[in-house]
Scaffold this active site. Structure first.
Site, mmCIF file in Angstrom:
data_model
loop_
_atom_site.group_PDB
_atom_site.id
_atom_site.type_symbol
_atom_site.label_atom_id
_atom_site.label_comp_id
_atom_site.label_asym_id
_atom_site.label_seq_id
_atom_site.Cartn_x
_atom_site.Cartn_y
_atom_site.Cartn_z
ATOM 1 N N ASP A 171 0.849 -1.187 0.000
ATOM 2 C CA ASP A 171 0.000 0.000 0.000
ATOM 3 C C ASP A 171 0.886 1.240 0.000
ATOM 4 O O ASP A 171 1.774 1.381 0.856
ATOM 5 C CB ASP A 171 -0.919 0.007 1.224
ATOM 6 N N ASN A 179 -2.702 12.977 -5.082
ATOM 7 C CA ASN A 179 -3.934 13.303 -5.797
ATOM 8 C C ASN A 179 -4.480 14.671 -5.397
ATOM 9 O O ASN A 179 -4.967 15.433 -6.235
ATOM 10 C CB ASN A 179 -4.995 12.227 -5.533
ATOM 11 N N HIS A 184 -5.269 14.026 -10.112
ATOM 12 C CA HIS A 184 -5.379 12.586 -10.355
ATOM 13 C C HIS A 184 -4.539 12.120 -11.532
ATOM 14 O O HIS A 184 -4.135 10.949 -11.578
ATOM 15 C CB HIS A 184 -6.848 12.207 -10.556
ATOM 16 N N ASP A 188 -2.134 8.991 -11.394
ATOM 17 C CA ASP A 188 -2.106 7.895 -12.378
ATOM 18 C C ASP A 188 -0.689 7.653 -12.882
ATOM 19 O O ASP A 188 -0.261 6.504 -13.046
ATOM 20 C CB ASP A 188 -3.026 8.219 -13.554
ATOM 21 N N GLU A 214 -4.507 2.554 -4.518
ATOM 22 C CA GLU A 214 -3.050 2.567 -4.428
ATOM 23 C C GLU A 214 -2.513 1.280 -3.808
ATOM 24 O O GLU A 214 -1.408 1.249 -3.266
ATOM 25 C CB GLU A 214 -2.571 3.780 -3.620
#
Length: 300
Positions: A171, A179, A184, A188, A214
């Site tokens: 994680d 973000n 975003h 990405d 994530e």
């Protein structure tokens, strides 16, 4: 059969993917000029030819009646006549299927055209089936296996070796900050970079997936010691990963939860086995998060 690997308003590039030749001297597939062969659309006859492909037109050609562009190809390959049909997938030109005759000119009958059209349809259906299978089993953003595919892979592994294997859950720490501050699209880009790095560090037999958001997960057909060593190696690599987004640099840190399969005193369904190892890996991940992040925690 040619596949279109690149195309634009002024060019297209094809790759020779399949050939049947009645005699070895007619074979062209291994010639270098047909490996990623680029055609520049810089003349009227090339433009007309390209547009006919985009429109899905069936084309019949004879050596004595083709334009300068095709005449050169006919001479290089000693073709007398040619019948081709574009392979269209979702309305887009995917490739070319055709007959070339090198012995003598031929007038192609409607039945031959129909046979070629049927073959093109079967190829299109196969491509769509493969695409659907890929989409069902992969994450569109990173190209990694998705959660469903990883679980299926683990369950298949457990059918033959129920006591062997380790699960690593990864994680990304404080990923929401990327973000929220950079947007975003930056997030990405970071996920793709992380996926590429993790993939490059995978040993043989391991399966990596994006579990969602994530979070990533990795199945390793090895014991907990090997899994912890791999997780620590990945954690260190992520610490040194440089990701540039516009004028900003993104630092990536991650927490790892690792769990090994336990010996089974009696047979259990593979779904039950997976649920148990996942619960322990998830608990280890929680301990890594609450214990300061950016670390590997193993639970036996």
């Amino acid at each position: 059969m040619f596949e279109v690997v690149d195309q634009g308003p002024d060019h297209y590039t094809t790759k020779f993917v399949y050939e049947w030749a009645s005699s070895p001297e007619y074979s062209e597939i291994n010639k270098p000029r047909y490996d990623h062969h680029r055609v520049n659309i810089n003349t009227d006859d090339r433009r007309a030819f390209y547009e006919s492909r985009l429109n899905g037109d069936v084309l019949r050609h004879h050596r004595n009646s083709v334009g300068a562009f095709l005449r050169l190809e006919f001479e290089l390959q000693n073709i007398q006549s040619m019948l081709t049909i574009p392979i269209m997938v979702d309305g887009t030109w995917w490739g070319i299927l055709g007959f070339d005759d090198c012995d003598a000119p031929r007038d192609y009958s409607d039945s031959m055209v129909a046979a070629l059209e049927i073959a093109a349809t079967l190829i299109t259906n196969g491509i769509l089936r493969d695409r659907l299978e890929w989409e069902v089993n992969h994450d569109h953003l990173t190209g990694l296996h998705n959660r469903r595919a990883l679980i299926q892979r683990i369950e298949r592994s457990l059918l033959t070796s129920p006591d062997l294997g380790s699960l690593i859950i990864i994680d990304l720490d404080d990923f929401k900050h990327i973000n929220d501050t950079l947007g975003h699209q930056a997030g990405d880009a970071a996920l793709k970079a992380v996926a590429n790095l993790l993939s490059s560090a995978l040993p043989k037999g391991a399966t990596l997936s994006r579990f969602g958001g994530e979070e990533f997960a990795l199945w390793l057909p090895a014991d907990g010691n090997a899994a912890c060593a791999l997780a620590e190696n990945m954690r260190e690599k992520l610490e040194h990963l440089d990701i540039h987004w516009q004028s900003s640099d993104m630092a990536i840190r991650a927490s790892f939860g690792v769990a090994q399969m336990r010996p089974c005193p009696h047979p259990e369904p593979t779904q039950v086995l997976f649920d148990k190892v996942f619960a322990r890996a998830d608990r280890a991940l929680f301990e890594a998060k609450t214990g300061g992040r950016n670390q590997v925690v193993y639970t036996d």
